[in-house]
Scaffold this active site. Sequence first.
Site, short mmCIF file in Angstrom:
data_model
loop_
_atom_site.label_atom_id
_atom_site.label_comp_id
_atom_site.label_asym_id
_atom_site.label_seq_id
_atom_site.Cartn_x
_atom_site.Cartn_y
_atom_site.Cartn_z
N HIS A 161 52.88 22.07 56.55
CA HIS A 161 54.28 21.80 56.90
C HIS A 161 54.59 22.36 58.29
O HIS A 161 55.17 21.66 59.13
CB HIS A 161 55.19 22.43 55.83
CG HIS A 161 56.65 22.20 56.07
ND1 HIS A 161 57.36 21.24 55.39
CD2 HIS A 161 57.53 22.80 56.90
CE1 HIS A 161 58.62 21.26 55.80
NE2 HIS A 161 58.76 22.21 56.72
N GLU A 162 54.20 23.61 58.53
CA GLU A 162 54.48 24.22 59.84
C GLU A 162 53.67 23.55 60.95
O GLU A 162 54.18 23.35 62.06
CB GLU A 162 54.23 25.73 59.80
CG GLU A 162 55.08 26.50 58.80
CD GLU A 162 56.57 26.23 58.87
OE1 GLU A 162 57.10 25.93 59.96
OE2 GLU A 162 57.23 26.33 57.82
N CYS A 168 62.99 21.58 53.95
CA CYS A 168 62.85 22.00 55.34
C CYS A 168 64.16 22.59 55.82
O CYS A 168 65.23 22.03 55.59
CB CYS A 168 62.47 20.79 56.20
SG CYS A 168 62.22 21.18 57.93
#
Length: 174
Positions: free
Chosen positions: A153-154, A111
Site C-alpha cells: 500500500h505504501e 487510506c
Amino acid sequence: MTENTEPQQPVRNPIITPGDPERWPLLEMASQSCQIPITAADEQAIIDMDAILNALDEEAAGLAAVQIGFPHRIFLLRNGTDENGNTINNVYINPHITAKSKAVTRGGEACLSLPGMGALVPRPKSVTLQSFDLDGNIKEETFTGFWARAVCHEMAHLEGRLISHELEEQLACQ
C-alpha cells in the site's frame, strides 16, 4: 485584555485528501528518490511523519511522505511500542521490493488520503523490501500477511497509485 480581530487561519489537515485540490496531484505522481545521506528536509519530513503517525495511533499502520505533501521516496510503518509504552515507527528510505510471493490475497484496505473509502485489493502474501535506514545503511526485510499488504500500500503511494486506482481497474475489467 484586548480582543483579537485578526481572522483565524483554518487548520490545514497534514494528510492530503480530495478536499485539498492544490496538493492532490502530488498523490498521482511518482515520488522522487532521496539523497543518501538524507537531507535536512528529508529528516524534517520523517520527524513530521512520525508525529502524525503517533497522533493517529491505531487509525493507521503506515504513512508515505507524499501523503503530507513531501513527494520523496519515504514511508513509515508502525512497529508496536517499546518497553516504556512509546510508539515505535520504522523508516524506509528509497524502498524497493526485491521479491514477492506468487500467492496473492484480496483483502480490505482503507487510506488516510481517501477518508471513508475502502477497497478489496489483491496483494502478494509476502514481499521482501530493500531500503535505507536513517544512517544510510541498506536493510532488507521480509513482510508477510497484513504487513506485506501495508508495505505494498505504501509503495503504491510512492508510485502515485491509490486504492481508488485499483477499483477503477477492477471496474474496467468487468
